[in-house]
Design a protein around this motif. Structure first.
Motif, PDB file in Angstrom:
ATOM      1  N   ARG A   1      -4.609  -6.249  13.077  1.00 42.24           N
ATOM      2  CA  ARG A   1      -4.982  -7.550  13.660  1.00 42.24           C
ATOM      3  C   ARG A   1      -3.821  -8.526  13.603  1.00 42.24           C
ATOM      4  N   ASP A   2      -3.028  -8.428  12.543  1.00 44.80           N
ATOM      5  CA  ASP A   2      -1.976  -9.408  12.307  1.00 44.80           C
ATOM      6  C   ASP A   2      -0.719  -9.148  13.141  1.00 44.80           C
ATOM      7  N   ILE A   3      -0.243  -7.873  13.209  1.00 42.08           N
ATOM      8  CA  ILE A   3       1.032  -7.638  13.899  1.00 42.08           C
ATOM      9  C   ILE A   3       0.925  -6.725  15.122  1.00 42.08           C
ATOM     10  N   ASN A   4      -0.293  -6.377  15.498  1.00 44.45           N
ATOM     11  CA  ASN A   4      -0.542  -5.595  16.726  1.00 44.45           C
ATOM     12  C   ASN A   4       0.369  -4.377  16.947  1.00 44.45           C
ATOM     13  N   PRO A   5       0.406  -3.436  15.988  1.00 46.04           N
ATOM     14  CA  PRO A   5       1.218  -2.245  16.263  1.00 46.04           C
ATOM     15  C   PRO A   5       0.535  -1.361  17.308  1.00 46.04           C
ATOM     16  N   THR A   6       1.312  -0.600  18.050  1.00 46.61           N
ATOM     17  CA  THR A   6       0.701   0.367  18.970  1.00 46.61           C
ATOM     18  C   THR A   6       0.098   1.490  18.126  1.00 46.61           C
ATOM     19  N   ALA A   7      -0.695   2.361  18.753  1.00 39.66           N
ATOM     20  CA  ALA A   7      -1.323   3.463  18.018  1.00 39.66           C
ATOM     21  C   ALA A   7      -0.263   4.330  17.330  1.00 39.66           C
ATOM     22  N   THR A   8       0.839   4.576  18.062  1.00 40.60           N
ATOM     23  CA  THR A   8       1.920   5.413  17.495  1.00 40.60           C
ATOM     24  C   THR A   8       2.552   4.714  16.294  1.00 40.60           C
ATOM     25  N   GLN A   9       2.774   3.403  16.420  1.00 37.57           N
ATOM     26  CA  GLN A   9       3.380   2.652  15.310  1.00 37.57           C
ATOM     27  C   GLN A   9       2.467   2.662  14.077  1.00 37.57           C
ATOM     28  N   GLN A  10       1.152   2.582  14.307  1.00 39.40           N
ATOM     29  CA  GLN A  10       0.209   2.622  13.174  1.00 39.40           C
ATOM     30  C   GLN A  10       0.378   3.917  12.398  1.00 39.40           C
ATOM     31  N   LEU A  11       0.481   5.024  13.147  1.00 40.93           N
ATOM     32  CA  LEU A  11       0.628   6.322  12.486  1.00 40.93           C
ATOM     33  C   LEU A  11       1.938   6.380  11.711  1.00 40.93           C
ATOM     34  N   TRP A  12       2.998   5.806  12.302  1.00 37.31           N
ATOM     35  CA  TRP A  12       4.282   5.818  11.605  1.00 37.31           C
ATOM     36  C   TRP A  12       4.240   4.958  10.336  1.00 37.31           C
ATOM     37  N   ILE A  13       3.522   3.842  10.403  1.00 37.85           N
ATOM     38  CA  ILE A  13       3.429   2.974   9.219  1.00 37.85           C
ATOM     39  C   ILE A  13       2.846   3.773   8.045  1.00 37.85           C
ATOM     40  N   VAL A  14       1.819   4.570   8.322  1.00 35.88           N
ATOM     41  CA  VAL A  14       1.192   5.354   7.261  1.00 35.88           C
ATOM     42  C   VAL A  14       2.044   6.586   6.916  1.00 35.88           C
ATOM     43  N   ASP A  15       2.556   7.276   7.939  1.00 33.92           N
ATOM     44  CA  ASP A  15       3.182   8.591   7.735  1.00 33.92           C
ATOM     45  C   ASP A  15       4.612   8.569   7.218  1.00 33.92           C
ATOM     46  N   ILE A  16       5.375   7.543   7.587  1.00 33.31           N
ATOM     47  CA  ILE A  16       6.818   7.591   7.316  1.00 33.31           C
ATOM     48  C   ILE A  16       7.087   7.723   5.819  1.00 33.31           C
ATOM     49  N   TYR A  17       6.211   7.111   5.010  1.00 34.25           N
ATOM     50  CA  TYR A  17       6.381   7.147   3.549  1.00 34.25           C
ATOM     51  C   TYR A  17       6.393   8.594   3.043  1.00 34.25           C
ATOM     52  N   SER A  18       5.349   9.373   3.410  1.00 33.63           N
ATOM     53  CA  SER A  18       5.297  10.745   2.888  1.00 33.63           C
ATOM     54  C   SER A  18       6.334  11.648   3.557  1.00 33.63           C
ATOM     55  N   LEU A  19       6.702  11.341   4.811  1.00 32.49           N
ATOM     56  CA  LEU A  19       7.754  12.116   5.487  1.00 32.49           C
ATOM     57  C   LEU A  19       9.083  12.001   4.733  1.00 32.49           C
TER      58      LEU A  19
END
Length: 516
Positions: free
Chosen positions: A47-65
């Motif tokens: 709601r706050d920074i409006n990431p695209t669907a792909t960006q949302q996945l990267w926000i969660v995934d990049i850490y474990s990658l």
């Protein structure tokens, strides 16, 4: 003259050793908590920074990658440079990166912060494990210390959503990053005084292997990425297939290079030891089955039972309790009746927990789930024995190597579980929900695809259109997909328990040091 960086483990009193364990466990807790804390914060963040669907996945995934990619080279770096220095450096980066969230205005900025956190986490995680190996020289004490470590490792991920939920009741999503700062300060402050420095001796230290570093980082990141991509786009897309083939090629080259080397970055020969291999399979597959089921449990509590993030987290406590009660007992039990019984027995116990969800889950109620969670938690406590087996199977100078392999197994199990079993659960949900039967009531086009995509979407569509029947059917479809996934998880656990029972030699005693 002894500086903070030259204090060694031989100078430590028992009290200092156990205090050091507290510092290392707290360090590990933060890193594993960070894997899951964002699950709860995503809606607010979106709601706050409006990431695209792909960006949302990267926000969660990049850490474990990034964590998966850098664990092997960073544990080799820590072995040579000094494990204490690596740990404190990791925490300094972790704390500073978390502070950057104050300036986060865009999705790509948040992704960059999570990248840095993963990078720092890869310095912290294997170091905590190899330091325990060095500080606790007595195998009996070490088995207990490893038990504490492995509980913290799994409990951290369970508490991530609870802590995230509690923070979000009162603060903005940024708080899920800022919570890391006090932990980092404590770890650096306490670590400077309490932890001994340890590194591989000059004669054993080797030249840095740049091709190996490149192959392991590229191979791991590409491998994890392609698995996650299959989960999103299905197996008909070409790109993830190309990437996974390249990833496997890189990892095979990495293994070959390290087998040929007289001085490998990662000693792949550790796998010649059957009990070491048994420990790795236990860590990888247990987390594989658990990660997805945990995610579904969290969804079930929030979506089906309608609980707030904090309450949902609170309802996951039976699992943490099962783990906390049994983990300290597991090494003692293994010393008495043997690791060959305790480790497979624990994994089978968790499997029974999964079966309970399936056999008593129509319809699923919380009391049934609570019983299942206690068993799953108690079963995973036996992973403490897996840690002890792996660390015993490796000579002291290979502590970093064994730690890197074990950490990679935890991390990969988590990622694959969510990607493979998680996408299987979504596929099952779609096949159980007969969305076509709602066409006559106007559920077509976007509405139909939103409802078919996830149970969250279906309930929103039902809410907008006032179709209670859609809500009922979507809930039932989710419930069925959840229980079938639990059944699959249970079957995996039982199979793994049998494999491990076969692999572990009867003579294995985790209270004695094995040298091979």
């Amino acid at each position: 003259m002894t500086t903070f960086f030259s204090k060694t483990s031989t100078m430590m009193t028992p009290r200092q050793r156990w205090t050091a364990l507290v510092v290392l466990s707290a360090s590990l807790f933060v890193v594993t908590m960070d894997m899951t804390i964002l699950i709860m914060a995503l809606p607010d963040l979106v709601r706050d920074i409006n990431p695209t669907a792909t960006q949302q996945l990267w926000i969660v995934d990049i850490y474990s990658l990034i964590l998966a990619g850098f664990i092997i080279p960073f544990s080799a770096l820590a072995d040579r440079w000094g494990r204490k220095k690596a740990l404190l450096t990791g925490f300094t980066i972790f704390g500073l990166a978390s502070l950057l969230v104050f300036f986060a205005e865009s999705a790509s900025y948040v992704i960059a912060i999570r990248f840095l956190l993963g990078f720092a986490g890869a310095l912290i995680m294997p170091t905590t494990l190899s330091m325990i190996r060095i500080i606790f020289e007595n195998p009996k004490e070490r088995a207990t210390a490893l038990a504490v470590w492995s509980v913290v490792s799994s409990v951290g991920a369970v508490f991530g959503p609870i802590i995230g939920g509690a923070l979000l009741e009162n603060f903005s999503w940024q708080s899920t990053f800022l919570i890391n700062v006090p932990f980092a300060l404590l770890a650096v402050g306490a670590g400077l005084f309490l932890l001994p420095e340890s590194r591989v001796s000059k004669s054993q230290a080797h030249n840095w292997d740049i091709p190996s570093t490149f192959l392991s980082v590229a191979g791991m990141i590409a491998f994890v990425w392609s698995i996650k991509e299959f989960a999103k786009v299905g197996i008909s897309e070409l790109t993830p297939w190309i990437v996974i083939v390249l990833a496997v090629a890189a990892l095979v080259l990495f293994v070959r290079r390290n087998l040929k080397s007289s001085d490998p970055m990662l000693d792949v020969r550790l796998f010649n030891n059957l009990s070491f291999t048994a420990g790795t399979i236990a860590a990888l597959m247990t987390l594989f089955a658990m990660a997805a089921v945990l995610l579904l449990v969290a969804q079930w509590l929030q979506v089906i039972e309608g609980l707030s993030p904090f309450k949902a987290g609170f309802h996951l406590l039976p699992m943490a309790l099962g783990s906390l009660v049994f983990a300290p007992l597991a090494p003692g039990l293994a010393a008495r009746i043997g690791a060959k019984i305790v480790l497979p027995g624990g994994i089978a116990t968790a499997g029974i927990g999964f079966f309970i969800i399936y056999f008593f889950g129509d319809p699923l109620t919380y009391p049934v789930l609570a019983v299942a969670l206690v068993l799953i938690g108690a079963g995973t406590a036996s992973l403490a024995v897996a840690s002890a087996i792996m660390m015993l199977g490796a000579p002291p100078e290979k502590a970093g190597n064994a730690a890197a392999i074990e950490e990679s197994m935890y991390d990969l199990g988590n990622v694959f579980g969510i990607a493979i079993l998680g996408s299987l659960a979504s596929q099952l949900y779609r096949s159980y929900l007969d969305i076509e039967s709602f066409e006559s009531q106007g559920i077509v086009g976007d509405l139909a695809s939103v409802a078919k995509d996830s149970v969250v979407g279906a309930l929103e569509v039902a809410n907008i259109t006032g179709l209670t029947k859609l809500a009922t059917e979507a809930t039932a479809a989710f419930n069925d997909s959840f229980t079938i996934t639990a059944l699959i998880g249970g079957i995996i656990m039982i199979v793994i328990a049998i494999v491990i029972f076969i692999l572990i030699p009867k003579s294995l005693d985790i209270t004695k040091q094995n040298h091979h």
